[in-house]
Design a protein around this motif. Structure first.
Motif, PDB file in Angstrom:
ATOM      1  N   ALA A  52     -33.146 -29.986  83.864  1.00 34.48           N
ATOM      2  CA  ALA A  52     -32.426 -28.741  83.573  1.00 34.48           C
ATOM      3  C   ALA A  52     -32.895 -28.207  82.223  1.00 34.48           C
ATOM      4  O   ALA A  52     -32.953 -28.944  81.239  1.00 34.48           O
TER       5      ALA A  52
ATOM      6  N   CYS B  20     -36.740 -23.338  89.923  1.00 35.29           N
ATOM      7  CA  CYS B  20     -35.704 -22.471  90.482  1.00 35.29           C
ATOM      8  C   CYS B  20     -34.978 -21.774  89.336  1.00 35.29           C
ATOM      9  O   CYS B  20     -34.514 -22.434  88.404  1.00 35.29           O
ATOM     10  N   ASN B  21     -34.866 -20.462  89.423  1.00 32.18           N
ATOM     11  CA  ASN B  21     -34.184 -19.679  88.402  1.00 32.18           C
ATOM     12  C   ASN B  21     -32.750 -19.422  88.832  1.00 32.18           C
ATOM     13  O   ASN B  21     -32.504 -18.738  89.825  1.00 32.18           O
ATOM     14  N   VAL B  22     -31.799 -19.973  88.082  1.00 26.97           N
ATOM     15  CA  VAL B  22     -30.384 -19.817  88.441  1.00 26.97           C
ATOM     16  C   VAL B  22     -29.762 -18.597  87.767  1.00 26.97           C
ATOM     17  O   VAL B  22     -28.586 -18.303  88.002  1.00 26.97           O
TER      18      VAL B  22
ATOM     19  N   LEU C  29     -34.601 -26.618  86.975  1.00 30.43           N
ATOM     20  CA  LEU C  29     -33.619 -25.533  86.976  1.00 30.43           C
ATOM     21  C   LEU C  29     -33.613 -24.833  85.631  1.00 30.43           C
ATOM     22  O   LEU C  29     -33.629 -25.497  84.588  1.00 30.43           O
ATOM     23  N   THR C  30     -33.553 -23.503  85.634  1.00 27.54           N
ATOM     24  CA  THR C  30     -33.497 -22.777  84.375  1.00 27.54           C
ATOM     25  C   THR C  30     -32.752 -21.463  84.556  1.00 27.54           C
ATOM     26  O   THR C  30     -32.657 -20.941  85.673  1.00 27.54           O
ATOM     27  N   ASN C  31     -32.220 -20.938  83.459  1.00 29.12           N
ATOM     28  CA  ASN C  31     -31.682 -19.576  83.461  1.00 29.12           C
ATOM     29  C   ASN C  31     -32.491 -18.687  82.513  1.00 29.12           C
ATOM     30  O   ASN C  31     -32.068 -17.591  82.161  1.00 29.12           O
TER      31      ASN C  31
ATOM     32  N   GLY D 133     -26.855 -20.965  91.232  1.00 28.16           N
ATOM     33  CA  GLY D 133     -27.207 -22.287  90.743  1.00 28.16           C
ATOM     34  C   GLY D 133     -26.845 -23.382  91.720  1.00 28.16           C
ATOM     35  O   GLY D 133     -27.640 -24.285  91.996  1.00 28.16           O
TER      36      GLY D 133
ATOM     37  N   HIS E 259     -29.238 -23.436  94.688  1.00 28.91           N
ATOM     38  CA  HIS E 259     -30.527 -24.058  94.394  1.00 28.91           C
ATOM     39  C   HIS E 259     -30.403 -25.580  94.316  1.00 28.91           C
ATOM     40  O   HIS E 259     -31.290 -26.307  94.768  1.00 28.91           O
ATOM     41  N   VAL E 260     -29.328 -26.059  93.714  1.00 26.47           N
ATOM     42  CA  VAL E 260     -29.131 -27.511  93.621  1.00 26.47           C
ATOM     43  C   VAL E 260     -29.027 -28.118  95.016  1.00 26.47           C
ATOM     44  O   VAL E 260     -29.641 -29.158  95.317  1.00 26.47           O
TER      45      VAL E 260
ATOM     46  N   ILE F  11     -33.939 -34.103  88.826  1.00 27.03           N
ATOM     47  CA  ILE F  11     -33.853 -32.711  88.383  1.00 27.03           C
ATOM     48  C   ILE F  11     -33.970 -32.658  86.869  1.00 27.03           C
ATOM     49  O   ILE F  11     -33.388 -33.489  86.151  1.00 27.03           O
TER      50      ILE F  11
END
Length: 351
Positions: free
Chosen positions: A135, A109-111, A79-81, A118, A121-122, A133
């Protein structure tokens, strides 16, 4: 002659079944299954013949069914922003490098900065039965906009603020800043300025304090860091402030340590426009080692590399340990940076 008939519509091919592989190889379905899974007793020739038949037919095993039996999906979510991918992509390369030898795949997955996205996606990751996961984000002093604290799978944080009691890995920004300033000192530079990004970033203060500490340890004058934006434009503006103070060349800095490579590139361009040579008159060091910027700068830019691929690899290995049932000490672990030396600093005295 060309045909007037319409081309056949494109459609997905029916997957090859295990039964078809067994029939083509002339063995039972049970024997084919054991051969492809590395199980059962049979001659090496038979096992290889079955595997070669499967390859020729394009057979792909049903990993979902296998995962239900093993209670593992052999997949990990990232997960990333970091929408630009500046930090998340090299980190993901390191994660993949750590996991590929264990047969584990990673999907990103881009949150963005959207809590609803977010959470979606989770939930999708959990529905796909991910083993864990990782992060990550675009800065280490902010949480991702999603709660990962009470999931039923292990979570490792890399280059982002971890939840209390979780495992977190970040780059050692203070150590990286020390590498830069100490390199200037070895080159004989003594009037070292620091130009960095916004005061709202924790790393700005961490690097600035390391800059001060090194100069004070060597009894050298410390000028107050100039804080602005993470941009080439700010680097150019900073040069106007540093080199237009009326003190002349003797009062100018002979080195500038920059908070990122974009600032450094702006500094170098502005110095050139003023007729100040880099590195002859002023040495410049950046931070991040963003190669597309650092190598294209003229002269090529010396920069601190945060070792993001290595950081990603350590995050992947930490997650593997947690998935395997091995406990890990909670808290933030700092990984060392390295200095990538190019031509923007010059040579040491006499060298």
């Amino acid at each position: 002659m060309p045909s007037d008939a319409e081309p056949a519509p494109v459609s997905a091919k029916t997957p090859v079944t295990l039964r078809e592989v067994a029939a083509a190889a002339g063995v039972s379905v049970a024997t084919a299954s054991k051969a492809l899974n590395g199980q059962g007793r049979m001659t090496a020739e038979t096992r290889e013949r079955i595997r070669e038949t499967a390859r020729q037919l394009g057979f792909r095993p049903n990993h979902l069914a296998q995962s239900l039996l093993r209670k593992r999906s052999f997949t990990v979510g990232l997960l990333t922003n970091d929408t630009y991918g500046r930090f998340s992509l090299p980190l993901m390369a390191g994660v993949s490098d750590a996991l590929v030898d264990n047969g584990v795949s990673v999907f990103l997955c881009n949150v963005e900065d959207d809590p609803r996205l977010g959470q979606m996606h989770v939930e999708a990751m959990l529905d796909k039965r991910v083993d864990g996961i990782i992060a990550t984000g675009k800065r280490i002093d902010r949480h991702l906009p999603v709660d990962l604290s009470n999931l039923r799978v292990p979570v490792v944080y890399a280059f982002t603020q971890p939840d209390p009691g979780a495992v977190g890995l970040v780059s050692d920004d203070a150590g990286g800043a020390r590498l830069a300033v100490e390199h200037f000192l070895r080159l004989g530079r003594r009037r070292i300025a620091h130009v960095s990004g916004p005061a709202s970033f924790a790393v700005v203060h961490t690097r600035a304090q390391a800059y001060r500490d090194v100069l004070e340890e060597h009894s050298l004058p410390v000028s107050e860091p100039l804080l602005g934006q993470w941009s080439e434009g700010w680097g150019r503006d900073a040069v106007a402030k540093l080199f237009s103070n009326g003190r002349g060349r003797e009062g100018w800095p002979d080195a500038v340590f920059c908070g990122n490579d974009q600032i450094a590139r702006g500094v170098i361009d502005a110095l050139r426009e003023r007729g100040i040579g880099v590195p002859e008159d002023v040495g410049v060091i950046g931070f991040d080692n963003w190669e597309i910027v650092a190598e294209a700068t003229r002269p090529p830019l010396t920069s601190v590399d945060m070792n993001l691929a290595a950081l990603g690899r350590e995050a992947g290995l930490a997650l593997l340990s947690l998935v395997g049932g091995q406990p890990a000490a909670p808290g933030i672990r700092k990984l060392p940076c390295r200095l990538v030396v190019r031509q923007s600093c010059g040579r040491p005295p006499g060298g």
